[in-house]
Design a protein around this motif. Sequence first.
Motif, short mmCIF file in Angstrom:
data_model
loop_
_atom_site.label_atom_id
_atom_site.label_comp_id
_atom_site.label_asym_id
_atom_site.label_seq_id
_atom_site.Cartn_x
_atom_site.Cartn_y
_atom_site.Cartn_z
N SER A 8 0.83 -1.21 0.00
CA SER A 8 0.00 0.00 0.00
C SER A 8 0.86 1.26 0.00
N LEU A 9 0.46 2.20 -0.84
CA LEU A 9 1.14 3.50 -0.89
C LEU A 9 0.39 4.57 -0.09
N LYS A 10 -0.60 4.15 0.67
CA LYS A 10 -1.42 5.09 1.43
C LYS A 10 -0.60 5.94 2.40
N PRO A 11 0.39 5.37 3.14
CA PRO A 11 1.18 6.23 4.05
C PRO A 11 1.89 7.37 3.33
N ILE A 12 2.38 7.11 2.11
CA ILE A 12 3.05 8.16 1.34
C ILE A 12 2.05 9.24 0.95
N LEU A 13 0.87 8.82 0.49
CA LEU A 13 -0.16 9.78 0.09
C LEU A 13 -0.60 10.64 1.27
N VAL A 14 -0.82 9.99 2.41
CA VAL A 14 -1.31 10.72 3.59
C VAL A 14 -0.28 11.74 4.06
N LYS A 15 0.97 11.31 4.19
CA LYS A 15 2.01 12.21 4.68
C LYS A 15 2.33 13.32 3.69
N HIS A 16 2.22 13.02 2.40
CA HIS A 16 2.50 14.05 1.39
C HIS A 16 1.46 15.16 1.47
N PHE A 17 0.19 14.82 1.53
CA PHE A 17 -0.85 15.84 1.55
C PHE A 17 -0.94 16.51 2.92
N GLU A 18 -0.53 15.82 3.96
CA GLU A 18 -0.43 16.48 5.26
C GLU A 18 0.63 17.58 5.23
N ALA A 19 1.70 17.33 4.50
CA ALA A 19 2.78 18.32 4.41
C ALA A 19 2.36 19.55 3.61
N LEU A 20 1.32 19.43 2.80
CA LEU A 20 0.85 20.55 2.00
C LEU A 20 -0.09 21.47 2.78
N ARG A 21 -0.48 21.05 3.98
CA ARG A 21 -1.36 21.88 4.79
C ARG A 21 -0.57 22.98 5.48
N PRO A 22 -1.16 24.15 5.65
CA PRO A 22 -0.48 25.21 6.41
C PRO A 22 -0.28 24.79 7.86
N SER A 23 0.69 25.38 8.48
CA SER A 23 0.98 25.06 9.88
C SER A 23 -0.22 25.38 10.77
N GLY A 24 -0.63 24.39 11.57
CA GLY A 24 -1.75 24.58 12.47
C GLY A 24 -3.11 24.37 11.85
N SER A 25 -3.15 23.97 10.57
CA SER A 25 -4.42 23.76 9.88
C SER A 25 -4.63 22.26 9.64
N ALA A 26 -5.89 21.84 9.64
CA ALA A 26 -6.21 20.43 9.43
C ALA A 26 -6.54 20.12 7.97
N LYS A 27 -6.60 21.15 7.12
CA LYS A 27 -6.97 20.94 5.73
C LYS A 27 -6.04 21.73 4.81
N THR A 29 -5.35 24.32 1.89
CA THR A 29 -6.05 25.55 1.52
C THR A 29 -6.74 25.39 0.16
N LEU A 30 -7.76 26.20 -0.08
CA LEU A 30 -8.49 26.15 -1.35
C LEU A 30 -7.58 26.49 -2.54
N LYS A 33 -5.59 23.40 -3.34
CA LYS A 33 -6.45 22.42 -4.01
C LYS A 33 -6.70 22.82 -5.46
N PHE A 34 -6.88 24.11 -5.68
CA PHE A 34 -7.13 24.60 -7.04
C PHE A 34 -5.94 24.29 -7.94
N VAL A 35 -4.74 24.60 -7.45
CA VAL A 35 -3.53 24.38 -8.27
C VAL A 35 -3.26 22.89 -8.46
N LEU A 36 -3.49 22.10 -7.42
CA LEU A 36 -3.15 20.68 -7.47
C LEU A 36 -4.14 19.85 -8.29
N PHE A 37 -5.41 20.23 -8.27
CA PHE A 37 -6.43 19.38 -8.88
C PHE A 37 -7.25 20.07 -9.97
N VAL A 38 -7.64 21.32 -9.75
CA VAL A 38 -8.50 21.99 -10.72
C VAL A 38 -7.72 22.35 -11.99
#
Length: 211
Positions: A8-27, A29-30, A33-38
């Motif tokens: 499973s590559l899930k740990p890599i995916l989880v930790k990678h997207f956790e690193a993209l969150r701003p400090s102190g935030s649980a999600k 930023t919009l 998300k726009f740049v990465l997916f839209v």
Amino acid sequence: MPDLSRFSLKPILVKHFEALRPSGSAKITLSSKFVLFVVPLVFSGLGVALGYKLDRGGATALLTATGLLAGAMVTGFIFLANLRIKISESEQLKLKRKMSLLTSETAVACLYCAGLALGIAVTLAASLAAPRALRPDWAHLVVTALLVFALVHLSVNFLTVLRRLFGVYYDVFKSDFVKLADVNGTIGEAEGVLSTTKTTRTVPMQRQGEG
């Protein structure tokens, strides 16, 4: 049931997207998300709307490029892992919590990019090896759209890797940039003094000639 967690590559995916969150935030930023997916989705949609289909020559070139990128990202991960070991062994660098975190996040991003590039390379290789009977026009169009999305997404994530690599380097050798700025400032001041001196010497000579 057999244990398939090692595949499973899930740990890599989880930790990678956790690193993209701003400090102190649980999600994430919009804007991220726009740049990465839209943005990749927009490019993919444009490809479908324009009827773009990847030809054999382009697929071969992309196969080579993505294969090389996957190897480069694995090499980058090994380098960062060794750097993280050296940080833990250095009493001075061990105190820099930000640098340790940035190094670990960059290493995970390298693995994410390596896995994504490898997936693209495998898809390209399979599409090139598939018989023409198994490649109808609609399937060719769908595969091309998916590849466009994956390539743009990979490019955006690769930019984050480059930015983080610079952050690691800057955090270690920050004094070099400060010294370089001081040297440039000193050179600029020296050139200004020389220019002023030359002007001062030229003006009296011109007045003497006039007299």
